[in-house]
Write a protein that holds these residues in place. Structure first.
Motif, PDB file in Angstrom:
ATOM      1  N   THR A  21       0.834  -1.203   0.000  1.00 14.04           N
ATOM      2  CA  THR A  21       0.000   0.000   0.000  1.00 14.04           C
ATOM      3  C   THR A  21       0.862   1.243   0.000  1.00 14.04           C
ATOM      4  O   THR A  21       0.627   2.175  -0.784  1.00 14.04           O
ATOM      5  CB  THR A  21      -0.942   0.001   1.225  1.00 14.04           C
ATOM      6  OG1 THR A  21      -1.791  -1.152   1.153  1.00 14.04           O
ATOM      7  CG2 THR A  21      -1.779   1.259   1.287  1.00 14.04           C
ATOM      8  N   LEU A  24       2.528   1.751  -3.368  1.00 16.60           N
ATOM      9  CA  LEU A  24       1.549   2.213  -4.354  1.00 16.60           C
ATOM     10  C   LEU A  24       1.274   3.703  -4.172  1.00 16.60           C
ATOM     11  O   LEU A  24       1.214   4.459  -5.147  1.00 16.60           O
ATOM     12  CB  LEU A  24       0.249   1.412  -4.221  1.00 16.60           C
ATOM     13  CG  LEU A  24      -0.860   1.760  -5.202  1.00 16.60           C
ATOM     14  CD1 LEU A  24      -0.439   1.444  -6.642  1.00 16.60           C
ATOM     15  CD2 LEU A  24      -2.131   1.002  -4.841  1.00 16.60           C
ATOM     16  N   ALA A  28       1.791   6.970  -6.617  1.00 13.89           N
ATOM     17  CA  ALA A  28       0.693   7.887  -6.927  1.00 13.89           C
ATOM     18  C   ALA A  28       1.100   9.339  -6.712  1.00 13.89           C
ATOM     19  O   ALA A  28       0.489  10.244  -7.280  1.00 13.89           O
ATOM     20  CB  ALA A  28      -0.528   7.552  -6.068  1.00 13.89           C
ATOM     21  N   MET A  33      -4.478   8.474  -3.610  1.00 15.39           N
ATOM     22  CA  MET A  33      -5.472   7.579  -4.222  1.00 15.39           C
ATOM     23  C   MET A  33      -6.623   7.370  -3.255  1.00 15.39           C
ATOM     24  O   MET A  33      -6.426   7.340  -2.038  1.00 15.39           O
ATOM     25  CB  MET A  33      -4.869   6.200  -4.509  1.00 15.39           C
ATOM     26  CG  MET A  33      -3.848   6.136  -5.603  1.00 15.39           C
ATOM     27  SD  MET A  33      -3.233   4.453  -5.832  1.00 15.39           S
ATOM     28  CE  MET A  33      -4.543   3.752  -6.797  1.00 15.39           C
ATOM     29  N   LYS A  37      -9.668   2.624  -4.868  1.00 15.76           N
ATOM     30  CA  LYS A  37      -8.679   2.377  -5.936  1.00 15.76           C
ATOM     31  C   LYS A  37      -7.486   1.587  -5.404  1.00 15.76           C
ATOM     32  O   LYS A  37      -6.919   0.752  -6.113  1.00 15.76           O
ATOM     33  CB  LYS A  37      -8.200   3.697  -6.547  1.00 15.76           C
ATOM     34  CG  LYS A  37      -9.291   4.460  -7.260  1.00 15.76           C
ATOM     35  CD  LYS A  37      -9.757   3.715  -8.487  1.00 15.76           C
ATOM     36  CE  LYS A  37     -10.782   4.537  -9.241  1.00 15.76           C
ATOM     37  NZ  LYS A  37     -11.413   3.784 -10.310  1.00 15.76           N
ATOM     38  N   ILE A  38      -7.106   1.862  -4.159  1.00 14.50           N
ATOM     39  CA  ILE A  38      -6.011   1.108  -3.538  1.00 14.50           C
ATOM     40  C   ILE A  38      -6.421  -0.353  -3.413  1.00 14.50           C
ATOM     41  O   ILE A  38      -5.675  -1.264  -3.789  1.00 14.50           O
ATOM     42  CB  ILE A  38      -5.644   1.686  -2.160  1.00 14.50           C
ATOM     43  CG1 ILE A  38      -5.137   3.123  -2.291  1.00 14.50           C
ATOM     44  CG2 ILE A  38      -4.612   0.800  -1.458  1.00 14.50           C
ATOM     45  CD1 ILE A  38      -5.018   3.863  -0.973  1.00 14.50           C
ATOM     46  N   GLU A  40      -8.645  -1.990  -5.077  1.00 18.13           N
ATOM     47  CA  GLU A  40      -8.741  -2.589  -6.408  1.00 18.13           C
ATOM     48  C   GLU A  40      -7.364  -2.922  -6.969  1.00 18.13           C
ATOM     49  O   GLU A  40      -7.140  -4.013  -7.497  1.00 18.13           O
ATOM     50  CB  GLU A  40      -9.460  -1.604  -7.334  1.00 18.13           C
ATOM     51  CG  GLU A  40      -9.693  -2.099  -8.737  1.00 18.13           C
ATOM     52  CD  GLU A  40     -10.384  -1.036  -9.583  1.00 18.13           C
ATOM     53  OE1 GLU A  40      -9.894  -0.796 -10.710  1.00 18.13           O
ATOM     54  OE2 GLU A  40     -11.381  -0.454  -9.125  1.00 18.13           O
ATOM     55  N   ALA A  41      -6.434  -1.998  -6.850  1.00 23.72           N
ATOM     56  CA  ALA A  41      -5.089  -2.197  -7.403  1.00 23.72           C
ATOM     57  C   ALA A  41      -4.341  -3.332  -6.721  1.00 23.72           C
ATOM     58  O   ALA A  41      -3.576  -4.055  -7.365  1.00 23.72           O
ATOM     59  CB  ALA A  41      -4.285  -0.901  -7.299  1.00 23.72           C
ATOM     60  N   LEU A  42      -4.553  -3.483  -5.420  1.00 23.09           N
ATOM     61  CA  LEU A  42      -3.796  -4.481  -4.664  1.00 23.09           C
ATOM     62  C   LEU A  42      -4.575  -5.759  -4.383  1.00 23.09           C
ATOM     63  O   LEU A  42      -4.013  -6.726  -3.857  1.00 23.09           O
ATOM     64  CB  LEU A  42      -3.308  -3.870  -3.345  1.00 23.09           C
ATOM     65  CG  LEU A  42      -2.366  -2.677  -3.483  1.00 23.09           C
ATOM     66  CD1 LEU A  42      -2.028  -2.110  -2.110  1.00 23.09           C
ATOM     67  CD2 LEU A  42      -1.102  -3.067  -4.240  1.00 23.09           C
TER      68      LEU A  42
END
Length: 109
Positions: A21, A24, A28, A33, A37-38, A40-42
């Protein structure tokens, strides 16, 4: 940075989801973010992510801000820079560090 703050930051990062996290959020940049979205991305469930974001926030590594109905999280670069300074303040026994690839303090030419 004092020792207790450094320990809190290191402890917060010493977990796979929190480290991912934080990395990421560094990518960003200052814009940060949204939590959704975090997640979803991870691929982290929202309930788990909430816990991890709280831990990173308590350690001062990230900060939340409200934007409309979303909470945006952003990395606190000042905290990480202070942690890196704390970890390296006694680097090479006070001598100038050698370039990457050379052993600290070695006299190779």
């Amino acid at each position: 940075m004092d020792t207790k703050a450094a320990i809190a930051a290191l402890a917060a990062l010493a977990q796979e989801s929190r480290l991912a996290t934080y990395r990421l959020l560094v990518q960003a940049g200052p814009a940060g973010m949204a939590a959704s979205k975090i997640a979803e991305a991870l691929g982290i469930p929202a309930s788990s992510l909430s816990f991890h974001l709280k831990e990173l926030s308590h350690a001062g590594l990230i900060t939340p801000r409200q934007e409309g109905r979303f909470i945006i999280y952003a990395a606190q670069f000042d905290t990480m820079n202070a942690l890196l300074a704390f970890l390296t303040e006694n680097c090479c026994g006070g001598n100038p560090c050698m370039p990457v690839g050379n052993a600290c303090g070695s006299a190779s030419a």
